[in-house]
Design a protein around this motif. Structure first.
Motif, PDB file in Angstrom:
ATOM      1  N   ILE A 107       0.823  -1.268  -0.041  1.00 37.03           N
ATOM      2  CA  ILE A 107      -0.021   0.010   0.213  1.00 37.03           C
ATOM      3  C   ILE A 107       0.864   1.235   0.045  1.00 37.03           C
ATOM      4  O   ILE A 107       1.736   1.169   0.832  1.00 37.03           O
ATOM      5  CB  ILE A 107      -0.933   0.090   1.178  1.00 37.03           C
ATOM      6  CG1 ILE A 107      -1.787   1.186   1.136  1.00 37.03           C
ATOM      7  CG2 ILE A 107      -0.172  -0.201   2.400  1.00 37.03           C
ATOM      8  CD1 ILE A 107      -3.053   1.108   2.126  1.00 37.03           C
ATOM      9  N   ASN A 108       0.773   2.030  -0.932  1.00 40.76           N
ATOM     10  CA  ASN A 108       1.323   3.320  -1.135  1.00 40.76           C
ATOM     11  C   ASN A 108       0.451   4.450  -0.870  1.00 40.76           C
ATOM     12  O   ASN A 108      -0.389   4.722  -1.563  1.00 40.76           O
ATOM     13  CB  ASN A 108       1.955   3.540  -2.613  1.00 40.76           C
ATOM     14  CG  ASN A 108       2.602   4.780  -2.845  1.00 40.76           C
ATOM     15  OD1 ASN A 108       3.145   4.988  -4.077  1.00 40.76           O
ATOM     16  ND2 ASN A 108       2.949   5.586  -1.665  1.00 40.76           N
ATOM     17  N   GLY A 114       0.379  19.134   0.798  1.00 38.62           N
ATOM     18  CA  GLY A 114       1.181  20.166   0.060  1.00 38.62           C
ATOM     19  C   GLY A 114       0.339  21.640  -0.078  1.00 38.62           C
ATOM     20  O   GLY A 114       0.684  22.708   0.254  1.00 38.62           O
ATOM     21  N   ILE A 115      -0.910  21.563  -0.792  1.00 42.71           N
ATOM     22  CA  ILE A 115      -1.674  22.560  -0.752  1.00 42.71           C
ATOM     23  C   ILE A 115      -2.511  23.096   0.307  1.00 42.71           C
ATOM     24  O   ILE A 115      -2.369  24.240   0.857  1.00 42.71           O
ATOM     25  CB  ILE A 115      -2.822  22.512  -1.856  1.00 42.71           C
ATOM     26  CG1 ILE A 115      -2.347  22.270  -3.385  1.00 42.71           C
ATOM     27  CG2 ILE A 115      -3.787  23.285  -1.940  1.00 42.71           C
ATOM     28  CD1 ILE A 115      -3.280  21.697  -4.289  1.00 42.71           C
ATOM     29  N   SER A 142       4.874  11.615  -0.701  1.00 41.44           N
ATOM     30  CA  SER A 142       4.415  13.096  -0.793  1.00 41.44           C
ATOM     31  C   SER A 142       5.220  13.918  -1.468  1.00 41.44           C
ATOM     32  O   SER A 142       6.339  13.718  -1.909  1.00 41.44           O
ATOM     33  CB  SER A 142       4.401  13.675   0.741  1.00 41.44           C
ATOM     34  OG  SER A 142       3.669  14.758   0.769  1.00 41.44           O
ATOM     35  N   PHE A 143       4.386  14.763  -1.996  1.00 40.32           N
ATOM     36  CA  PHE A 143       5.236  16.008  -2.600  1.00 40.32           C
ATOM     37  C   PHE A 143       5.723  16.954  -1.941  1.00 40.32           C
ATOM     38  O   PHE A 143       6.881  17.709  -2.305  1.00 40.32           O
ATOM     39  CB  PHE A 143       4.510  16.568  -3.746  1.00 40.32           C
ATOM     40  CG  PHE A 143       4.084  15.770  -5.104  1.00 40.32           C
ATOM     41  CD1 PHE A 143       5.028  15.948  -6.133  1.00 40.32           C
ATOM     42  CD2 PHE A 143       3.022  15.184  -5.455  1.00 40.32           C
ATOM     43  CE1 PHE A 143       4.830  14.961  -7.344  1.00 40.32           C
ATOM     44  CE2 PHE A 143       2.752  14.210  -6.503  1.00 40.32           C
ATOM     45  CZ  PHE A 143       3.655  14.148  -7.237  1.00 40.32           C
ATOM     46  N   ASN A 144       5.453  16.852  -0.762  1.00 39.60           N
ATOM     47  CA  ASN A 144       5.681  17.760   0.382  1.00 39.60           C
ATOM     48  C   ASN A 144       6.765  17.060   1.162  1.00 39.60           C
ATOM     49  O   ASN A 144       6.591  16.146   1.811  1.00 39.60           O
ATOM     50  CB  ASN A 144       4.609  18.424   1.319  1.00 39.60           C
ATOM     51  CG  ASN A 144       5.136  19.157   2.442  1.00 39.60           C
ATOM     52  OD1 ASN A 144       6.150  19.359   2.694  1.00 39.60           O
ATOM     53  ND2 ASN A 144       4.187  19.638   3.298  1.00 39.60           N
ATOM     54  N   HIS A 145       8.131  17.206   0.812  1.00 45.56           N
ATOM     55  CA  HIS A 145       9.259  16.333   1.452  1.00 45.56           C
ATOM     56  C   HIS A 145       9.540  16.712   2.713  1.00 45.56           C
ATOM     57  O   HIS A 145       9.970  16.005   3.584  1.00 45.56           O
ATOM     58  CB  HIS A 145      10.502  16.635   0.645  1.00 45.56           C
ATOM     59  CG  HIS A 145      10.337  16.336  -0.840  1.00 45.56           C
ATOM     60  ND1 HIS A 145      11.081  16.639  -1.837  1.00 45.56           N
ATOM     61  CD2 HIS A 145       9.279  15.662  -1.369  1.00 45.56           C
ATOM     62  CE1 HIS A 145      10.723  16.164  -2.981  1.00 45.56           C
ATOM     63  NE2 HIS A 145       9.743  15.511  -2.667  1.00 45.56           N
ATOM     64  N   TYR A 146       8.825  17.910   3.373  1.00 40.21           N
ATOM     65  CA  TYR A 146       9.083  18.328   4.833  1.00 40.21           C
ATOM     66  C   TYR A 146       8.136  17.101   5.685  1.00 40.21           C
ATOM     67  O   TYR A 146       8.383  16.790   6.447  1.00 40.21           O
ATOM     68  CB  TYR A 146       8.477  19.579   5.298  1.00 40.21           C
ATOM     69  CG  TYR A 146       9.654  20.738   4.543  1.00 40.21           C
ATOM     70  CD1 TYR A 146      10.602  20.942   5.445  1.00 40.21           C
ATOM     71  CD2 TYR A 146       9.283  21.406   3.488  1.00 40.21           C
ATOM     72  CE1 TYR A 146      11.522  21.890   4.986  1.00 40.21           C
ATOM     73  CE2 TYR A 146      10.286  22.450   3.123  1.00 40.21           C
ATOM     74  CZ  TYR A 146      11.289  22.577   3.775  1.00 40.21           C
ATOM     75  OH  TYR A 146      12.215  23.425   3.568  1.00 40.21           O
ATOM     76  N   ILE A 160       9.702   5.699   3.305  1.00 38.39           N
ATOM     77  CA  ILE A 160       9.361   6.985   2.415  1.00 38.39           C
ATOM     78  C   ILE A 160       9.683   6.932   1.071  1.00 38.39           C
ATOM     79  O   ILE A 160      10.746   6.488   0.688  1.00 38.39           O
ATOM     80  CB  ILE A 160       9.586   8.312   3.361  1.00 38.39           C
ATOM     81  CG1 ILE A 160      11.325   8.349   3.239  1.00 38.39           C
ATOM     82  CG2 ILE A 160       9.262   8.601   4.591  1.00 38.39           C
ATOM     83  CD1 ILE A 160      11.915   9.782   3.847  1.00 38.39           C
ATOM     84  N   GLY A 161       8.957   7.547   0.391  1.00 38.83           N
ATOM     85  CA  GLY A 161       9.083   7.578  -0.968  1.00 38.83           C
ATOM     86  C   GLY A 161       8.721   8.997  -1.382  1.00 38.83           C
ATOM     87  O   GLY A 161       7.746   9.926  -1.219  1.00 38.83           O
TER      88      GLY A 161
END
Length: 235
Positions: A107-108, A114-115, A142-146, A160-161
């Motif tokens: 499961i990913n 982000g937004i 996530s696109f939010n790497h924080y 994490i990916g």
């Protein structure tokens, strides 16, 4: 090939995306796993939906963050796709994890942070995954790497990916700095040499979102671990 496919939002070509119908179809069809998106309701529940608003995939209107779980569960998340799915509900993450159970299934979970910033999203997702004993079969992207850094701070064992669109120079270096399990690049930027270098550096590559089987096969031949792909049988 199926053992390399993570169904994008479930089997979203033949069932409404990010619903239990789409996820159950992925299990039934013997795919490697699923990719899904998680946001958070007004009262702190983990809502499986891609958009920040419910408008596109339900009969309602408004932001997920402004709605309670009860309000979200009263929405119809299937009629927009096909009449036979009328009445299908938006699931919470725990429902999907329960469906997966102890199956050999990946499961990913993409954290949609982000937004809109969802305070506590990382902690809540990790808690749900650990409670079901699925940490070793879950990739948190996530696109939010924080958000990814926060996940690793909370749980060193979490996988994490790193999601990204643009072509990065030496992406394996960036991934290693984040202590990532995998890189999740937009598929056109993936080359055989890039995959080889990532694997040599201990990083898996999981491209998104592939639309056809020919491209998926090429990427699998490159050595990627999985392909996030729009998937569904033609009725």
């Amino acid at each position: 090939m199926k053992e390399k496919i993570l169904a994008h939002r479930g089997v979203s070509l033949t069932a409404p995306e990010n619903t239990m119908s789409a996820f159950a179809a992925a299990v039934e069809q013997g795919l490697a796993g699923i990719e899904l998106d998680v946001q958070m309701s007004k009262d702190g529940h983990l809502i499986v939906i891609h958009d920040e608003r419910v408008d596109r995939t339900t009969n309602g209107k408004g932001l997920v963050k402004d709605m309670t779980l009860e309000e979200i569960k009263n929405l119809d998340a299937g009629s927009w796709f096909a009449e036979k799915y009328s009445g299908v509900k938006i699931p919470v993450l725990e429902e999907v994890l329960e469906l997966i159970g102890q199956r050999e299934f990946i499961i990913n979970i993409e954290l949609k942070s982000g937004i809109i910033q969802y305070p506590g999203l990382e902690e809540r997702v990790l808690k749900a995954v650990k409670k079901c004993g699925l940490l070793d079969r879950t990739i948190l992207s996530s696109f939010n790497h924080y958000s990814l850094l926060k996940i690793k701070e909370i749980s060193e064992d979490a996988r994490i990916g790193v999601l990204y669109y643009a072509g990065l120079v030496d992406p394996w270096e960036y991934g290693r700095n984040l202590k990532a399990y995998s890189l999740h690049p937009f598929f056109p930027s993936v080359t055989e040499q890039m995959v080889k270098e990532c694997l040599e550096q201990g990083l898996q590559v999981i491209p998104f979102t592939v639309k056809d089987k020919e491209t998926a096969k090429k990427l699998i031949d490159f050595g990627v671990e999985y392909v996030i792909m729009d998937w569904g049988r033609v009725n």
